[in-house]
Design an enzyme around this catalytic site. Sequence first.
Site, PDB file in Angstrom:
ATOM      1  N   GLU A 193      -1.879  25.211  18.003  1.00 50.56           N
ATOM      2  CA  GLU A 193      -2.286  26.537  18.478  1.00 50.56           C
ATOM      3  C   GLU A 193      -1.634  27.588  17.592  1.00 50.56           C
ATOM      4  OE1 GLU A 193      -2.319  27.046  22.660  1.00 50.56           O
ATOM      5  OE2 GLU A 193      -2.657  29.202  22.542  1.00 50.56           O
ATOM      6  N   ASN A 236       1.673  25.690  25.891  1.00 53.72           N
ATOM      7  CA  ASN A 236       0.501  25.431  26.739  1.00 53.72           C
ATOM      8  C   ASN A 236       0.373  23.915  26.802  1.00 53.72           C
ATOM      9  OD1 ASN A 236      -0.174  28.158  27.107  1.00 53.72           O
ATOM     10  ND2 ASN A 236      -1.301  28.202  25.176  1.00 53.72           N
ATOM     11  N   LYS A 315       6.495  27.496  29.877  1.00 51.39           N
ATOM     12  CA  LYS A 315       5.646  28.680  30.027  1.00 51.39           C
ATOM     13  C   LYS A 315       4.999  28.532  31.390  1.00 51.39           C
ATOM     14  CE  LYS A 315       1.454  30.740  27.957  1.00 51.39           C
ATOM     15  NZ  LYS A 315       0.592  30.760  26.748  1.00 51.39           N
ATOM     16  N   GLU A 319      -0.993  33.013  31.354  1.00 57.27           N
ATOM     17  CA  GLU A 319      -2.215  32.627  30.644  1.00 57.27           C
ATOM     18  C   GLU A 319      -2.748  31.284  31.126  1.00 57.27           C
ATOM     19  OE1 GLU A 319      -1.079  33.035  26.466  1.00 57.27           O
ATOM     20  OE2 GLU A 319      -1.492  35.181  26.561  1.00 57.27           O
ATOM     21  N   ASP A 398       3.205  41.298  22.548  1.00 58.68           N
ATOM     22  CA  ASP A 398       2.898  39.974  22.004  1.00 58.68           C
ATOM     23  C   ASP A 398       2.891  39.945  20.480  1.00 58.68           C
ATOM     24  OD1 ASP A 398       2.203  37.358  21.843  1.00 58.68           O
ATOM     25  OD2 ASP A 398       0.249  37.535  22.797  1.00 58.68           O
ATOM     26  N   GLU A 420      12.773  35.600  21.215  1.00 54.92           N
ATOM     27  CA  GLU A 420      11.745  34.783  20.560  1.00 54.92           C
ATOM     28  C   GLU A 420      11.003  35.594  19.497  1.00 54.92           C
ATOM     29  OE1 GLU A 420       9.194  32.215  23.203  1.00 54.92           O
ATOM     30  OE2 GLU A 420       7.537  33.187  22.151  1.00 54.92           O
ATOM     31  N   GLU A 426       0.457  34.794  13.476  1.00 54.78           N
ATOM     32  CA  GLU A 426      -0.760  35.008  14.267  1.00 54.78           C
ATOM     33  C   GLU A 426      -1.343  36.405  14.044  1.00 54.78           C
ATOM     34  OE1 GLU A 426      -0.218  34.365  18.465  1.00 54.78           O
ATOM     35  OE2 GLU A 426      -2.265  34.966  18.936  1.00 54.78           O
ATOM     36  N   GLU A 557       1.457  46.450   7.743  1.00 56.48           N
ATOM     37  CA  GLU A 557       1.384  47.432   8.831  1.00 56.48           C
ATOM     38  C   GLU A 557       0.503  48.614   8.424  1.00 56.48           C
ATOM     39  OE1 GLU A 557       5.038  49.510   9.618  1.00 56.48           O
ATOM     40  OE2 GLU A 557       4.485  49.906  11.692  1.00 56.48           O
ATOM     41  N   TRP A 587      -7.343  41.681  29.026  1.00 55.24           N
ATOM     42  CA  TRP A 587      -6.074  41.225  28.446  1.00 55.24           C
ATOM     43  C   TRP A 587      -4.952  42.271  28.460  1.00 55.24           C
ATOM     44  CZ3 TRP A 587      -5.102  36.240  27.510  1.00 55.24           C
ATOM     45  CH2 TRP A 587      -6.193  35.374  27.430  1.00 55.24           C
TER      46      TRP A 587
END
Length: 725
Positions: A193, A236, A315, A319, A398, A420, A426, A557, A587
């Site tokens: 993932e 997950n 987790k 989600e 996130d 974290e 991502e 950015e 979301w």
Amino acid sequence: MTPPVTGSDGSMVEADEAWHPAWLPGAAWRAVGSRRVLVRGAGPVLDTVADELTRAGAEHGGTVRRSTDRPSPEPVDLVFALTPAELPAVPGPLAAPGPLPAAAGAVAADIERRYGPDALGTEGFALARRDGVTVVLADRPAGLLYGLFAVVRLGEAAFDRDRAAEAHRPAADRRMLDHWDNVAVHPVTGQVERGYAGGSIFWRDGRARHDLPRIRAYGRLLAACGVNAVSVNNVNVHATEALLLTDRLGDVAEIAEALAPYAVRVHLSVSFATPVVVGGLPTADPLDERVRAWWTATTRRVYERIPDFGGYVVKADSEGQPGPFAYGRSQADGANLLADALAPTGGVVHWRAFVYNHRQDWRDRSTDRARAAFDHFAPLDGQFRDNVILQVKHGPIDFQPREPVSPVIAAMPRTRVAVEFQVTQEYTGQQRHVCYLAPWWSEVLRFAPWGPDGPTVGTLAAAGGYGAPPPAGGGLVGVSNVGDDRFWTGHPLAQANLYAFGRLAWDPELDPRTILDEWIGLTFPPARAGVDEAVGDQGSVRRILHTVMDDSWRAYERYTAPLGAGFMVRPGVHYGPDVDGYEYTPWGTYHFADRDGVGVDRTGATGTGFTGQYPAPWAQVYESLADCPDELLLFFHHVPYSHVLRDGSTVIQHIYDTHFAGVDEVIAMRHQWVRLAGLVDDRVYARVTERLDEQLRSAREWRDQINTYFFRKSGVPDARGRRIY
Ligand code: GCV
């Protein structure tokens, strides 16, 4: 040439053929490998140290003696000694069978004098050079392993002059990478993932890969940058992965055995519902005795099989993952259930604070996803067991390219907190874009939630919090960017992010430029001995890589979402621009752009009140439109396009200017990179060149979509008359 790697079955593979050596190519070992080395101490990790040195010696002409070998009058240049504090300065029984050079004893005495007893802890080492001998001492085997890699980093500098004895130990005890690897290929998220580097190094198509040489090579790279824990499956947790805890535990044990010689412990992500889905119980209620007994027995079996197992990552209620809310229980009830099961064997549970409603109504402007972690967890402070570590994403939403620091980090004095980061890119270009993330992480780690006189996030993460008595340590966790790709990370330059994560976890104060410099020196060492690394080709490699990478996060950015607005990405895949892609979804990630302005009002006065989750001075700074840092403006405020920033530019003009500038920077990066043709490995050159082409294409797409979107919304033309569609 890359040294061969010994598989845990004893077989040798030629690493260079199968995968890129990353920051441990054979040439990086030249200085160490050409010395006469003595290794004192025994055990598996010491064997690793000796094996590494032997291999380097075979390549570069050095020799290695173990203290268990026959005494020899041969002088030594480099000593690795495992030593209790009372190491004698003169030959004595502890040094048997051969005496250590007097320098080693003197260094031990210096360290004790300067730092007191126990200065080195379980992973620290002392480094010094005197009387022509470079000495590395440690109280525990892992310290010597880290000391070895420190000497490799120093290269010739470890041998060229005397060095006063210095103690080095990691700021944080827990320096962990979480793999979001699935055992079975998931229909939506695939084998890994958010993985951008091929398949998993652990799993393939529903089974363990058993590629132990590669796993071992991975452990070696991790140890060389300071990482000491790995969680081997996705947070997950799907049906196949749930079995890792029970039926497939042998696969986990095999990975643990392959990583143990490099002092890397293994953790597992577990589903809160495992007692139901695997154990056959009718409930996973954390207060149900059957559930408690199930976790206790299951955890005991895990430790019987993997004695140095690290613990669980969870987790929950996030989600779609199951959690204690289903039973009307709190997150603390859930975490404590697993903590109690782990306590007898010394394991910890990393309980993620990433809990929010992913089914919110976009019409409802009062619900704010940024608030969620604090709202859920801050009231629970003091309720978690000592072996629960609350794992908090560094930002409140996130892993966007720009977010404020999560207020949860400063909200829970009586809870161990780990921070974290997302090493896998991502939202930062998916390892198709050069985006060196250490400057971003460093900003987060240097952020001081109570203002300049208070502790930084780096200090808090290392200590685990700020309560009295101090908690037992938190840590830094990174979501891994590694896969079975030849370069480990897809984009060869993304290796620097993995390296930098480990180094910052070891020392959050390190300067990102210095880390990059280290990485360049190790990864692109001169092919021949005696080359001055500052001049000629070697100097060019160093300078060009700095030019390409140092500011690449800020360039990214600039050409993507502006001023702290996030999530203008294509839904699902999260690559490429889609300004309104998430705007009318459940979301909770909106920018609220209209014809007059843009941004999320998170103030206490007129917005969601998120600013109130920060302590002073930041609550006031973020609340105030005048004081809020420009780079976070749209995260905290909804402003008109005509709002004037500190540099005198309006918001709309800033959007245009940064997007044109960002693309120009990518063009410049590409110009710089082509100068490296022939100076770096051809395969590295080809891969990076191909990725830079895509980066430029993508950056242009971002520029044009963002500029066009805001031009059409606002009707305000670019003051410099550039082309907007
Ligand atoms: C593993 C984001 C990612 C998900 C990830 C999640 C998490 O939402 O898009 O892929 O899930 O974060 O951190 O749990």
